[in-house]
Design a protein around this motif. Structure first.
Motif, PDB file in Angstrom:
ATOM      1  N   ARG A 266       0.850  -1.187   0.000  1.00  0.00           N
ATOM      2  CA  ARG A 266       0.000   0.000   0.000  1.00  0.00           C
ATOM      3  C   ARG A 266       0.889   1.241   0.000  1.00  0.00           C
ATOM      4  N   LYS A 267       0.326   2.349  -0.415  1.00  0.00           N
ATOM      5  CA  LYS A 267       1.072   3.602  -0.436  1.00  0.00           C
ATOM      6  C   LYS A 267       0.201   4.716   0.126  1.00  0.00           C
ATOM      7  N   GLY A 268       0.871   5.733   0.656  1.00  0.00           N
ATOM      8  CA  GLY A 268       0.157   6.899   1.136  1.00  0.00           C
ATOM      9  C   GLY A 268      -0.364   6.775   2.551  1.00  0.00           C
ATOM     10  N   PHE A 269       0.197   5.843   3.339  1.00  0.00           N
ATOM     11  CA  PHE A 269      -0.252   5.761   4.723  1.00  0.00           C
ATOM     12  C   PHE A 269       0.615   6.647   5.625  1.00  0.00           C
ATOM     13  N   VAL A 270       0.165   6.840   6.860  1.00  0.00           N
ATOM     14  CA  VAL A 270       0.908   7.631   7.832  1.00  0.00           C
ATOM     15  C   VAL A 270       2.297   7.014   7.996  1.00  0.00           C
ATOM     16  N   PRO A 271       3.366   7.808   8.024  1.00  0.00           N
ATOM     17  CA  PRO A 271       4.728   7.260   8.081  1.00  0.00           C
ATOM     18  C   PRO A 271       4.923   6.277   9.237  1.00  0.00           C
TER      19      PRO A 271
ATOM     20  N   SER B 279       9.899   9.872   9.526  1.00  0.00           N
ATOM     21  CA  SER B 279      10.123   8.678   8.721  1.00  0.00           C
ATOM     22  C   SER B 279       9.693   8.914   7.278  1.00  0.00           C
ATOM     23  N   THR B 280      10.361   8.236   6.358  1.00  0.00           N
ATOM     24  CA  THR B 280      10.006   8.319   4.939  1.00  0.00           C
ATOM     25  C   THR B 280       9.206   7.108   4.487  1.00  0.00           C
ATOM     26  N   PHE B 281       8.895   6.208   5.413  1.00  0.00           N
ATOM     27  CA  PHE B 281       8.198   4.976   5.043  1.00  0.00           C
ATOM     28  C   PHE B 281       6.686   5.202   5.023  1.00  0.00           C
ATOM     29  N   THR B 282       6.192   5.725   3.899  1.00  0.00           N
ATOM     30  CA  THR B 282       4.757   5.896   3.699  1.00  0.00           C
ATOM     31  C   THR B 282       4.204   4.846   2.739  1.00  0.00           C
ATOM     32  N   SER B 283       5.047   3.907   2.370  1.00  0.00           N
ATOM     33  CA  SER B 283       4.661   2.766   1.542  1.00  0.00           C
ATOM     34  C   SER B 283       5.569   1.597   1.903  1.00  0.00           C
ATOM     35  N   ASP B 284       5.047   0.380   1.748  1.00  0.00           N
ATOM     36  CA  ASP B 284       5.881  -0.795   2.006  1.00  0.00           C
ATOM     37  C   ASP B 284       6.283  -1.478   0.708  1.00  0.00           C
ATOM     38  N   LYS B 285       6.115  -0.788  -0.413  1.00  0.00           N
ATOM     39  CA  LYS B 285       6.512  -1.356  -1.694  1.00  0.00           C
ATOM     40  C   LYS B 285       7.993  -1.701  -1.689  1.00  0.00           C
ATOM     41  N   GLY B 286       8.312  -2.931  -2.106  1.00  0.00           N
ATOM     42  CA  GLY B 286       9.698  -3.339  -2.234  1.00  0.00           C
ATOM     43  C   GLY B 286      10.258  -4.059  -1.033  1.00  0.00           C
TER      44      GLY B 286
ATOM     45  N   CYS C 206       6.511  -7.466   1.481  1.00  0.00           N
ATOM     46  CA  CYS C 206       5.739  -8.598   0.969  1.00  0.00           C
ATOM     47  C   CYS C 206       5.533  -9.700   2.008  1.00  0.00           C
ATOM     48  N   MET C 207       6.573 -10.022   2.796  1.00  0.00           N
ATOM     49  CA  MET C 207       6.409 -11.064   3.807  1.00  0.00           C
ATOM     50  C   MET C 207       5.512 -10.589   4.949  1.00  0.00           C
ATOM     51  N   LEU C 208       5.553  -9.314   5.260  1.00  0.00           N
ATOM     52  CA  LEU C 208       4.667  -8.768   6.281  1.00  0.00           C
ATOM     53  C   LEU C 208       3.225  -8.896   5.835  1.00  0.00           C
ATOM     54  N   ARG C 209       2.968  -8.642   4.567  1.00  0.00           N
ATOM     55  CA  ARG C 209       1.617  -8.778   4.023  1.00  0.00           C
ATOM     56  C   ARG C 209       1.167 -10.245   4.010  1.00  0.00           C
ATOM     57  N   CYS C 210       2.082 -11.152   3.729  1.00  0.00           N
ATOM     58  CA  CYS C 210       1.732 -12.584   3.765  1.00  0.00           C
ATOM     59  C   CYS C 210       1.342 -13.007   5.182  1.00  0.00           C
ATOM     60  N   GLY C 211       2.077 -12.485   6.166  1.00  0.00           N
ATOM     61  CA  GLY C 211       1.721 -12.764   7.546  1.00  0.00           C
ATOM     62  C   GLY C 211       0.341 -12.238   7.885  1.00  0.00           C
ATOM     63  N   GLN C 212       0.009 -11.053   7.387  1.00  0.00           N
ATOM     64  CA  GLN C 212      -1.326 -10.510   7.592  1.00  0.00           C
ATOM     65  C   GLN C 212      -2.386 -11.425   6.978  1.00  0.00           C
ATOM     66  N   MET C 213      -2.106 -11.968   5.796  1.00  0.00           N
ATOM     67  CA  MET C 213      -3.083 -12.839   5.139  1.00  0.00           C
ATOM     68  C   MET C 213      -3.353 -14.101   5.949  1.00  0.00           C
TER      69      MET C 213
ATOM     70  N   SER D  97      -1.541  -3.933  11.905  1.00  0.00           N
ATOM     71  CA  SER D  97      -1.193  -3.085  10.764  1.00  0.00           C
ATOM     72  C   SER D  97       0.252  -3.311  10.337  1.00  0.00           C
ATOM     73  N   ILE D  98       0.577  -2.814   9.147  1.00  0.00           N
ATOM     74  CA  ILE D  98       1.959  -2.868   8.679  1.00  0.00           C
ATOM     75  C   ILE D  98       2.853  -2.093   9.640  1.00  0.00           C
ATOM     76  N   HIS D  99       2.298  -1.063  10.293  1.00  0.00           N
ATOM     77  CA  HIS D  99       3.049  -0.275  11.267  1.00  0.00           C
ATOM     78  C   HIS D  99       3.432  -1.117  12.476  1.00  0.00           C
ATOM     79  N   GLN D 100       2.449  -1.816  13.042  1.00  0.00           N
ATOM     80  CA  GLN D 100       2.713  -2.631  14.227  1.00  0.00           C
ATOM     81  C   GLN D 100       3.689  -3.767  13.915  1.00  0.00           C
ATOM     82  N   ILE D 101       3.518  -4.397  12.773  1.00  0.00           N
ATOM     83  CA  ILE D 101       4.396  -5.518  12.415  1.00  0.00           C
ATOM     84  C   ILE D 101       5.826  -5.028  12.195  1.00  0.00           C
ATOM     85  N   ALA D 102       5.971  -3.940  11.433  1.00  0.00           N
ATOM     86  CA  ALA D 102       7.314  -3.425  11.138  1.00  0.00           C
ATOM     87  C   ALA D 102       8.012  -2.935  12.404  1.00  0.00           C
TER      88      ALA D 102
END
Length: 415
Positions: free
Chosen positions: A84-89, A95-102, A105-112, A154-159
């Motif tokens: 996803r892109k455009g989320f709160v850093p 922080s410059t991490f407003t997207s997890d592109k690149g 992917c493994m964090l998203r798989c864990g979410q699934m 969220s991707i925030h909590q996982i990261a």
């Protein structure tokens, strides 16, 4: 990983347009004898082959010839968490991490995997998503994975949880990393009502799991989708994650049959893994191919809320994949994590029997071991050391030389 994106693009082009584009780019040899017997890409997506071989999706057996739409409905009902892109850093305003592109992917798989466990627990194995679905329990589950710090998964909590254990934000996760991080996060979410056990050293210790899951009182059901109901129970619903290394640079063929068989077990929640440097969520298999949900599509971030307006309805649809991907099982990365969900103790005991009868006894080289108790020489002190090592280094079963992937660089979907 861009097969799914290509299918989406092709299926959106009419036959006449495709013919015109093709005739300009290629010699006029479209209607050859071979092409008469080849399915046109505009007619059907190539997600599920039309074959007499059984199709397995998370423990459910299908006939592709008779039940193709049922298979697709089942797959579309799974959560599809992507870049996803455009989320709160992540990590604050600096922080410059407003997207997890690149890198996510493994964090998203864990979410699934976790999302599927919650769907199965709170809505049942046979529940199906539709574009007009507004079920409050479904929306409550989805909200827990929104791209914001307050959402428990969220991707925030996982990261950030990974960062607290030595994996900086933006670093690639492996199967064991995501397993350990999710294990920590579920502890803080009473409504989700599950516990995670990560089986180390290729070994499932039955009594360790029984001790972890048997409790005097557990949050097992919800009254109205919002308020959890604490009822007497002897079992905390279990998400079992088993990180495995099935080869060095590629999967050892001796493990392939066992890996395919794991999708046939009723309690299966699939496999977290991927291709080298690309994480994927494997949800099934057909013949010698695996079926997966691919997170390598970048979509805009946002909240589905209560799904009341057109924007929320459209955003909800982005969490469900219309066409899964598939490729030969031999192309999988050897670092994987088997996933199983047992909402009751009866389910867990059934899983243990299935593991013994289907994954261990028939195989010359089983994927895993099943033991009632840990070895006598394993002291409690050693157990604590092993658990700390596994959770803090977060490097087991991973390639330390992985780089960020840019697989969707030219196939980004701008929503």
């Amino acid at each position: 990983m861009f097969s799914t994106q290509l299918q989406i693009t092709r299926n959106s082009i009419s036959y006449d347009t495709l013919t015109n584009l093709t005739s300009k780019a290629l010699p006029l040899k479209i209607l050859t004898m071979d092409s008469l017997f080849t399915q046109n890409v505009c007619d059907e997506p190539e997600d599920i082959p039309i074959t007499h071989e059984p199709v397995w999706i998370l423990g459910q057996k299908y006939n592709a010839i008779k039940e193709l739409e049922a298979i697709r409905s089942d797959i579309m009902s799974k959560f599809w968490f992507t870049y996803r892109k455009g989320f709160v850093p992540i990590g604050g305003c600096s922080s410059t991490f407003t997207s997890d592109k690149g890198w996510g992917c493994m964090l998203r798989c864990g979410q699934m995997v976790l999302g599927q466990a919650l769907l199965r627990l709170h809505l049942g194995k046979d529940w199906r998503w539709m574009p007009d679905t507004r079920d409050s329990t479904y929306l409550n589950i989805l909200s827990r994975f929104e791209d914001k710090r307050a959402a428990p998964f969220s991707i925030h909590q996982i990261a950030l949880t990974g960062a607290s254990e030595g994996k900086e934000v933006g670093q690639w996760f492996g199967p064991n990393t995501i397993a350990q991080v999710l294990k920590r996060l579920v502890v803080y979410d009473d409504w989700s009502s599950i516990t995670i056990h990560v089986a180390l050293d290729n070994t499932v210790i039955v009594n360790d799991i029984l001790r972890q899951c048997r409790v005097d009182s557990a949050t097992t059901v919800e009254v109205d989708g919002e308020v959890p109901l604490k009822t007497p129970s002897q079992w905390k619903p279990l998400l079992l994650l088993i990180p495995l290394r099935l080869g060095l640079s590629e999967i050892n063929p001796v493990y392939i049959n066992g890996l395919k068989t794991s999708f046939q077990i009723s309690q299966s929640l699939g496999v977290i893994g991927g291709k080298p440097n690309l994480a994927l969520y494997f949800i099934g298999c057909v013949g010698e191919e695996v079926i997966c949900l691919d997170p390598h599509t970048t979509q805009k971030s946002g909240s589905v809320g209560k799904k009341l307006d057109e924007n929320e309805i459209e955003l909800d649809a982005t969490y469900h994949c219309k066409a899964a991907s598939r490729f030969p099982i031999t192309g999988m990365d050897p670092s994987v994590a088997l996933c199983f969900f047992c909402p009751t103790e009866k389910d867990f005991k059934s899983l243990c029997r299935s593991m013994q009868e289907m994954l261990i006894t028939p195989e010359k080289q089983p994927l895993l071991e099943l033991c009632s108790e840990r070895l006598a020489q394993w002291s409690l002190a050693e157990e604590a050391v092993n658990d700390t090592r596994a959770s803090s280094s977060l490097l087991d079963f991973e390639h330390v030389d992985r780089q960020y992937d840019t697989s969707d660089e030219d196939f980004e979907l701008i929503g």
